[in-house]
Design a protein around this motif. Structure first.
Motif, mmCIF file in Angstrom:
data_model
loop_
_atom_site.group_PDB
_atom_site.id
_atom_site.type_symbol
_atom_site.label_atom_id
_atom_site.label_comp_id
_atom_site.label_asym_id
_atom_site.label_seq_id
_atom_site.Cartn_x
_atom_site.Cartn_y
_atom_site.Cartn_z
ATOM 1 N N VAL A 1 0.851 -1.184 0.000
ATOM 2 C CA VAL A 1 0.000 0.000 0.000
ATOM 3 C C VAL A 1 0.889 1.236 0.000
ATOM 4 N N LEU A 2 0.677 2.132 -0.956
ATOM 5 C CA LEU A 2 1.437 3.366 -1.013
ATOM 6 C C LEU A 2 0.946 4.319 0.075
ATOM 7 N N LEU A 3 1.872 4.867 0.848
ATOM 8 C CA LEU A 3 1.480 5.728 1.964
ATOM 9 C C LEU A 3 0.943 7.079 1.506
ATOM 10 N N GLN A 4 1.434 7.546 0.374
ATOM 11 C CA GLN A 4 0.999 8.863 -0.102
ATOM 12 C C GLN A 4 -0.517 8.921 -0.324
ATOM 13 N N PRO A 5 -1.083 8.062 -1.157
ATOM 14 C CA PRO A 5 -2.551 8.071 -1.325
ATOM 15 C C PRO A 5 -3.283 7.544 -0.096
ATOM 16 N N TYR A 6 -2.640 6.710 0.709
ATOM 17 C CA TYR A 6 -3.271 6.224 1.935
ATOM 18 C C TYR A 6 -3.557 7.382 2.884
ATOM 19 N N LEU A 7 -2.575 8.251 3.062
ATOM 20 C CA LEU A 7 -2.765 9.405 3.941
ATOM 21 C C LEU A 7 -3.742 10.408 3.335
ATOM 22 N N SER A 8 -3.737 10.527 2.028
ATOM 23 C CA SER A 8 -4.705 11.403 1.376
ATOM 24 C C SER A 8 -6.127 10.861 1.522
ATOM 25 N N THR A 9 -6.246 9.543 1.564
ATOM 26 C CA THR A 9 -7.535 8.929 1.865
ATOM 27 C C THR A 9 -8.038 9.397 3.219
ATOM 28 N N TRP A 10 -7.146 9.431 4.191
ATOM 29 C CA TRP A 10 -7.528 9.886 5.524
ATOM 30 C C TRP A 10 -7.865 11.371 5.540
ATOM 31 N N ASP A 11 -7.195 12.159 4.717
ATOM 32 C CA ASP A 11 -7.542 13.586 4.627
ATOM 33 C C ASP A 11 -9.011 13.745 4.238
ATOM 34 N N GLU A 12 -9.453 12.927 3.297
ATOM 35 C CA GLU A 12 -10.838 13.017 2.832
ATOM 36 C C GLU A 12 -11.805 12.428 3.862
ATOM 37 N N LEU A 13 -11.383 11.359 4.534
ATOM 38 C CA LEU A 13 -12.237 10.769 5.561
ATOM 39 C C LEU A 13 -12.404 11.706 6.763
ATOM 40 N N VAL A 14 -11.377 12.497 7.041
ATOM 41 C CA VAL A 14 -11.488 13.507 8.091
ATOM 42 C C VAL A 14 -12.577 14.519 7.730
ATOM 43 N N LYS A 15 -12.607 14.939 6.464
ATOM 44 C CA LYS A 15 -13.657 15.855 6.012
ATOM 45 C C LYS A 15 -15.033 15.202 6.145
ATOM 46 N N PHE A 16 -15.096 13.914 5.879
ATOM 47 C CA PHE A 16 -16.351 13.180 6.023
ATOM 48 C C PHE A 16 -16.836 13.223 7.466
ATOM 49 N N MET A 17 -15.941 12.946 8.404
ATOM 50 C CA MET A 17 -16.322 12.944 9.813
ATOM 51 C C MET A 17 -16.696 14.342 10.294
ATOM 52 N N GLU A 18 -15.943 15.337 9.851
ATOM 53 C CA GLU A 18 -16.238 16.704 10.267
ATOM 54 C C GLU A 18 -17.583 17.179 9.737
ATOM 55 N N ALA A 19 -17.999 16.631 8.593
ATOM 56 C CA ALA A 19 -19.301 16.992 8.029
ATOM 57 C C ALA A 19 -20.450 16.445 8.863
ATOM 58 N N LEU A 20 -20.184 15.446 9.690
ATOM 59 C CA LEU A 20 -21.240 14.819 10.482
ATOM 60 C C LEU A 20 -21.579 15.603 11.741
ATOM 61 N N GLY A 21 -20.852 16.686 11.976
ATOM 62 C CA GLY A 21 -21.161 17.511 13.136
ATOM 63 C C GLY A 21 -19.995 17.589 14.101
ATOM 64 N N PRO A 22 -20.015 18.571 15.005
ATOM 65 C CA PRO A 22 -18.877 18.812 15.896
ATOM 66 C C PRO A 22 -18.568 17.668 16.843
ATOM 67 N N MET A 23 -19.575 16.928 17.285
ATOM 68 C CA MET A 23 -19.312 15.852 18.240
ATOM 69 C C MET A 23 -18.549 14.700 17.595
ATOM 70 N N VAL A 24 -18.981 14.300 16.398
ATOM 71 C CA VAL A 24 -18.256 13.254 15.670
ATOM 72 C C VAL A 24 -16.941 13.815 15.150
ATOM 73 N N GLY A 25 -16.962 15.077 14.748
ATOM 74 C CA GLY A 25 -15.764 15.699 14.197
ATOM 75 C C GLY A 25 -14.619 15.815 15.173
ATOM 76 N N LEU A 26 -14.912 15.767 16.472
ATOM 77 C CA LEU A 26 -13.842 15.825 17.464
ATOM 78 C C LEU A 26 -12.830 14.701 17.266
ATOM 79 N N ILE A 27 -13.318 13.572 16.799
ATOM 80 C CA ILE A 27 -12.457 12.412 16.597
ATOM 81 C C ILE A 27 -11.416 12.689 15.526
ATOM 82 N N SER A 28 -11.771 13.535 14.568
ATOM 83 C CA SER A 28 -10.878 13.781 13.437
ATOM 84 C C SER A 28 -9.581 14.462 13.857
#
Length: 308
Positions: free
Chosen positions: A89-116
């Motif tokens: 697994v290439l780390l470069q796109p793996y970490l970019s995947t997490w960048d987008e998943l962080v945006k996903f969690m933050e979109a769910l509201g401040p309580m869930v977004g705290l985890i990001s």
């Protein structure tokens, strides 16, 4: 301060605590204690499914979603770019995947977004380790993250360009594991800020999100759709909860209560109904599964699934 105000303040403090320990496994020692430039230029991606006119597989264009910070098309793009060779697994796109998943969690509201916030700190550790290794390829990498944070980096575009072209020690999951084992920075008995230990925490969280999205994509044969809050709670209990203390598990319940309803997810990925949502999420889940399984094997082969 009234009783209600005190209760509200207590909930906020508890959620902040949850966010800090979410990926840590809730271990007791926590009481004591560069690859940023990845770019995916093409923002139109193909989504494959078996719903063609003749039942055959056919491509659909998955476009960007106007007005949304989170872009499922970019998430899928990073996920599809991550697998490399036969099992790496290439780390470069793996970490970019997490960048987008962080945006996903933050979109769910401040309580869930705290985890990001904790996830951001984990991806930052690996990126800084990669940068340090690139600037000092022969240096021994110490377990103290403070030495990593002290590294002076070049500014802006140059820094991103170097990171995007990185092909060294932290090029992939397997190369990182190999290098860190050779340099003796992975401790199997106590906590260190090694890339391998950090990856393990992200890996566990990825399974939670994979299972949640998988459940969200399901269409019940009979009966009602279950709420995203219920589905996320169920996914958590079978994944991350195994690594968390009683306090963190109970605090997690507060975050799940605040999750939005199913219609919100339609808007988040620009679909009109559950069928369209299922098509997109099933493709994302499949791509996450490929990345997860490869990472799982690499960690398991090197005895790293239970790093402290």
């Amino acid at each position: 301060m009234g009783v209600k105000s005190k209760a509200a303040a207590a909930i906020v403090v508890l959620l902040l605590f949850l966010g800090s320990l979410w990926l840590q496994g809730g271990l007791d020692y926590h009481w004591d204690s560069c690859l940023k430039g990845y770019n995916q230029g093409n923002k139109l991606h193909q989504l494959y499914n078996s719903s063609g006119a003749n039942g055959a597989e056919g491509p659909q264009v998955l476009e960007g979603c106007p007005g949304q910070t989170f872009q499922v098309s970019l998430l899928l793009s990073h996920l599809l770019a991550a697998p490399a060779y036969t099992s790496d697994v290439l780390l470069q796109p793996y970490l970019s995947t997490w960048d987008e998943l962080v945006k996903f969690m933050e979109a769910l509201g401040p309580m869930v977004g705290l985890i990001s916030n904790e996830i951001k700190s984990k991806t930052s550790i690996i990126r800084q380790l990669a940068l340090l290794a690139e600037e000092n390829p022969e240096a021994e990498l110490g377990p103290d993250i403070h030495s990593i944070n002290a590294v002076k980096t070049k500014a802006g575009t140059e820094n991103n360009l170097e990171a995007s072209q990185h092909t060294g020690a932290y090029h992939s999951v397997c190369s990182m594991i190999r290098v860190e084992l050779n340099r003796g920075v992975v401790d199997f008995n106590q906590q260190t800020d090694s890339g391998c230990r950090t990856l393990l925490r992200l890996h566990r969280a990825l399974l939670w999100l994979k299972l949640f999205l998988e459940k969200l994509a399901e269409t019940p044969v009979t009966g009602r759709f279950r709420s995203p809050s219920e589905l996320c709670r169920e996914a958590y209990k079978s994944t991350l909860a195994k690594h968390h203390t009683w306090l963190v598990r109970n605090a997690a319940e507060l975050a799940f209560i605040a999750m939005p309803e199913r219609g919100f997810f339609f808007r988040l990925v620009c679909v009109q109904n559950q069928g369209e949502l299922s098509t997109i999420l099933n493709r994302v889940v499949q791509a996450i599964g490929e990345v997860y399984n490869r990472t799982q094997k690499a960690l398991d082969d090197n005895g790293m699934l239970y790093l402290p």
